[in-house]
Design a protein around this motif. Structure first.
Motif, PDB file in Angstrom:
ATOM      1  N   ASN A 166       0.815  -1.219   0.000  1.00 37.38           N
ATOM      2  CA  ASN A 166       0.000   0.000   0.000  1.00 37.38           C
ATOM      3  C   ASN A 166       0.848   1.268   0.000  1.00 37.38           C
ATOM      4  N   TRP A 167       2.117   1.152   0.362  1.00 36.05           N
ATOM      5  CA  TRP A 167       3.002   2.310   0.300  1.00 36.05           C
ATOM      6  C   TRP A 167       3.303   2.703  -1.141  1.00 36.05           C
ATOM      7  N   CYS A 168       3.169   1.755  -2.059  1.00 38.02           N
ATOM      8  CA  CYS A 168       3.628   1.943  -3.437  1.00 38.02           C
ATOM      9  C   CYS A 168       2.465   2.029  -4.419  1.00 38.02           C
ATOM     10  N   ASP A 169       2.700   2.748  -5.519  1.00 42.06           N
ATOM     11  CA  ASP A 169       1.732   2.722  -6.614  1.00 42.06           C
ATOM     12  C   ASP A 169       1.751   1.351  -7.273  1.00 42.06           C
ATOM     13  N   ASP A 170       2.955   0.791  -7.446  1.00 38.67           N
ATOM     14  CA  ASP A 170       3.112  -0.515  -8.087  1.00 38.67           C
ATOM     15  C   ASP A 170       4.351  -1.199  -7.531  1.00 38.67           C
ATOM     16  N   ILE A 171       4.170  -1.958  -6.466  1.00 36.54           N
ATOM     17  CA  ILE A 171       5.310  -2.588  -5.784  1.00 36.54           C
ATOM     18  C   ILE A 171       6.027  -3.579  -6.688  1.00 36.54           C
ATOM     19  N   ALA A 172       5.309  -4.216  -7.613  1.00 38.02           N
ATOM     20  CA  ALA A 172       5.932  -5.219  -8.476  1.00 38.02           C
ATOM     21  C   ALA A 172       6.853  -4.590  -9.519  1.00 38.02           C
ATOM     22  N   THR A 173       6.581  -3.357  -9.915  1.00 34.45           N
ATOM     23  CA  THR A 173       7.360  -2.717 -10.966  1.00 34.45           C
ATOM     24  C   THR A 173       8.517  -1.897 -10.433  1.00 34.45           C
ATOM     25  N   ASP A 174       8.224  -0.943  -9.543  1.00 31.78           N
ATOM     26  CA  ASP A 174       9.304  -0.069  -9.096  1.00 31.78           C
ATOM     27  C   ASP A 174       9.417   0.046  -7.583  1.00 31.78           C
ATOM     28  N   GLY A 175       8.337  -0.171  -6.853  1.00 37.53           N
ATOM     29  CA  GLY A 175       8.382  -0.096  -5.398  1.00 37.53           C
ATOM     30  C   GLY A 175       8.587   1.298  -4.846  1.00 37.53           C
ATOM     31  N   PHE A 176       8.380   2.324  -5.671  1.00 37.94           N
ATOM     32  CA  PHE A 176       8.550   3.698  -5.206  1.00 37.94           C
ATOM     33  C   PHE A 176       7.416   4.081  -4.261  1.00 37.94           C
ATOM     34  N   VAL A 177       7.755   4.789  -3.198  1.00 37.73           N
ATOM     35  CA  VAL A 177       6.764   5.332  -2.275  1.00 37.73           C
ATOM     36  C   VAL A 177       6.713   6.836  -2.551  1.00 37.73           C
ATOM     37  N   TYR A 178       5.649   7.242  -3.222  1.00 33.25           N
ATOM     38  CA  TYR A 178       5.506   8.653  -3.566  1.00 33.25           C
ATOM     39  C   TYR A 178       4.880   9.417  -2.408  1.00 33.25           C
ATOM     40  N   ALA A 179       5.461  10.559  -2.110  1.00 34.48           N
ATOM     41  CA  ALA A 179       4.922  11.424  -1.061  1.00 34.48           C
ATOM     42  C   ALA A 179       3.692  12.133  -1.611  1.00 34.48           C
ATOM     43  N   ASP A 180       2.639  12.163  -0.823  1.00 34.52           N
ATOM     44  CA  ASP A 180       1.422  12.874  -1.210  1.00 34.52           C
ATOM     45  C   ASP A 180       1.722  14.372  -1.164  1.00 34.52           C
TER      46      ASP A 180
ATOM     47  N   THR B 216      18.693   1.062   3.325  1.00 37.31           N
ATOM     48  CA  THR B 216      18.476   2.483   3.578  1.00 37.31           C
ATOM     49  C   THR B 216      17.257   2.904   2.771  1.00 37.31           C
ATOM     50  N   ILE B 217      16.595   3.905   3.254  1.00 36.31           N
ATOM     51  CA  ILE B 217      15.465   4.472   2.523  1.00 36.31           C
ATOM     52  C   ILE B 217      15.866   5.892   2.170  1.00 36.31           C
ATOM     53  N   VAL B 218      15.990   6.133   0.875  1.00 36.66           N
ATOM     54  CA  VAL B 218      16.472   7.427   0.397  1.00 36.66           C
ATOM     55  C   VAL B 218      15.360   8.180  -0.311  1.00 36.66           C
ATOM     56  N   GLU B 219      15.461   9.492  -0.266  1.00 39.14           N
ATOM     57  CA  GLU B 219      14.504  10.356  -0.949  1.00 39.14           C
ATOM     58  C   GLU B 219      15.087  10.710  -2.314  1.00 39.14           C
ATOM     59  N   GLU B 220      14.295  10.530  -3.375  1.00 40.67           N
ATOM     60  CA  GLU B 220      14.750  10.808  -4.734  1.00 40.67           C
ATOM     61  C   GLU B 220      13.675  11.581  -5.494  1.00 40.67           C
ATOM     62  N   GLN B 221      14.041  12.053  -6.660  1.00 37.57           N
ATOM     63  CA  GLN B 221      13.116  12.811  -7.510  1.00 37.57           C
ATOM     64  C   GLN B 221      12.872  12.048  -8.795  1.00 37.57           C
ATOM     65  N   ASN B 222      11.638  12.098  -9.279  1.00 38.02           N
ATOM     66  CA  ASN B 222      11.267  11.554 -10.583  1.00 38.02           C
ATOM     67  C   ASN B 222      10.460  12.646 -11.272  1.00 38.02           C
ATOM     68  N   GLY B 223      11.136  13.455 -12.061  1.00 40.66           N
ATOM     69  CA  GLY B 223      10.469  14.613 -12.633  1.00 40.66           C
ATOM     70  C   GLY B 223      10.148  15.587 -11.517  1.00 40.66           C
ATOM     71  N   ASN B 224       8.864  15.910 -11.372  1.00 40.72           N
ATOM     72  CA  ASN B 224       8.424  16.837 -10.328  1.00 40.72           C
ATOM     73  C   ASN B 224       8.052  16.129  -9.031  1.00 40.72           C
ATOM     74  N   ARG B 225       8.022  14.814  -9.065  1.00 43.51           N
ATOM     75  CA  ARG B 225       7.548  14.074  -7.895  1.00 43.51           C
ATOM     76  C   ARG B 225       8.703  13.567  -7.034  1.00 43.51           C
ATOM     77  N   THR B 226       8.514  13.654  -5.737  1.00 47.26           N
ATOM     78  CA  THR B 226       9.474  13.121  -4.767  1.00 47.26           C
ATOM     79  C   THR B 226       8.997  11.736  -4.354  1.00 47.26           C
ATOM     80  N   PHE B 227       9.934  10.816  -4.246  1.00 47.78           N
ATOM     81  CA  PHE B 227       9.570   9.477  -3.786  1.00 47.78           C
ATOM     82  C   PHE B 227      10.657   8.948  -2.875  1.00 47.78           C
ATOM     83  N   MET B 228      10.281   7.941  -2.095  1.00 49.85           N
ATOM     84  CA  MET B 228      11.210   7.236  -1.223  1.00 49.85           C
ATOM     85  C   MET B 228      11.506   5.889  -1.885  1.00 49.85           C
ATOM     86  N   ARG B 229      12.741   5.447  -1.748  1.00 50.39           N
ATOM     87  CA  ARG B 229      13.139   4.173  -2.346  1.00 50.39           C
ATOM     88  C   ARG B 229      13.992   3.406  -1.338  1.00 50.39           C
TER      89      ARG B 229
END
Length: 193
Positions: free
Chosen positions: A50-64, A150-163
């Motif tokens: 539930n943290w991810c939009d698609d755990i099977a593909t990328d597992g990114f946790v996007y910040a609302d 480790t859980i790092v904060e990254e950027q994907n375009g304009n969106r911030t996500f945790m990985r």
């Protein structure tokens, strides 16, 4: 142990090395406990996914973007859910171990499920190969204070996500605790091979 399970697609047959079947059926109580353990794994995976939009593909946790996110609290919550999921797999295997051990004539121990690198085989069922890594990760969490993740904060375009990042060099690959014969916990994880 005979090797008559080669053609079987049943993971328990492959694990035990035969297709002789159980000598006794598990009790209703044992099956109920096993079902509960399985449901706990599913619940913990659902919480984690539930943290991810698609755990099977990328597992990114996007910040609302509409919420003020405290990244440290988010990290703790993600670590908590990873720990709970991996620990519930461990508990399910312990439960399964007890059920199978009571139903077959041969002796079934932890080494039956968690195959050390000295006994590795790509022919083993995927569950068994991946279980070695999950078991090692659970031991790392219990004894190593999460240093391999480790859980790092990254950027994907304009969106911030945790990985979540896995650090192979910080992961203790040797068997520790009560299962010293494992050897390398990473042998069954295809991503690290």
């Amino acid at each position: 142990m005979s090797d008559s399970s080669n053609g079987s697609t049943n993971a328990v047959d492959q694990l035990l090395g035969h297709t002789d079947g159980p000598s006794t059926a598990p009790s209703n109580e044992a099956m109920t406990r096993l079902q509960y353990s399985k449901q706990i794994v599913v619940i913990n995976f659902t919480r984690l996914s539930n943290w991810c939009d698609d755990i099977a593909t990328d597992g990114f946790v996007y910040a609302d973007e509409n919420e003020d996110i405290d990244t440290e609290t988010l990290r703790v919550n993600i670590f908590t859910d990873i720990h709970n999921y991996v620990s519930s797999i461990y508990s399910l295997v312990e439960e399964l171990h007890q059920v199978i051990d009571k139903c077959v004539i041969q002796d079934v121990d932890k080494g039956t499920f968690v195959r050390g690198s000295a006994r590795k085989s790509r022919a083993l069922p995927p569950f068994v190969r991946k279980l070695v890594f999950a078991w090692g990760l659970r031991n790392q969490f219990t004894h190593g204070n999460y240093r391999c993740l480790t859980i790092v904060e990254e950027q994907n375009g304009n969106r911030t996500f945790m990985r979540v990042r896995f650090h192979k060099k910080k992961f203790d690959p040797r068997g520790k605790g009560d299962l010293k014969a494992v050897g390398d916990y990473l042998w069954g994880a295809s991503v690290f091979s």
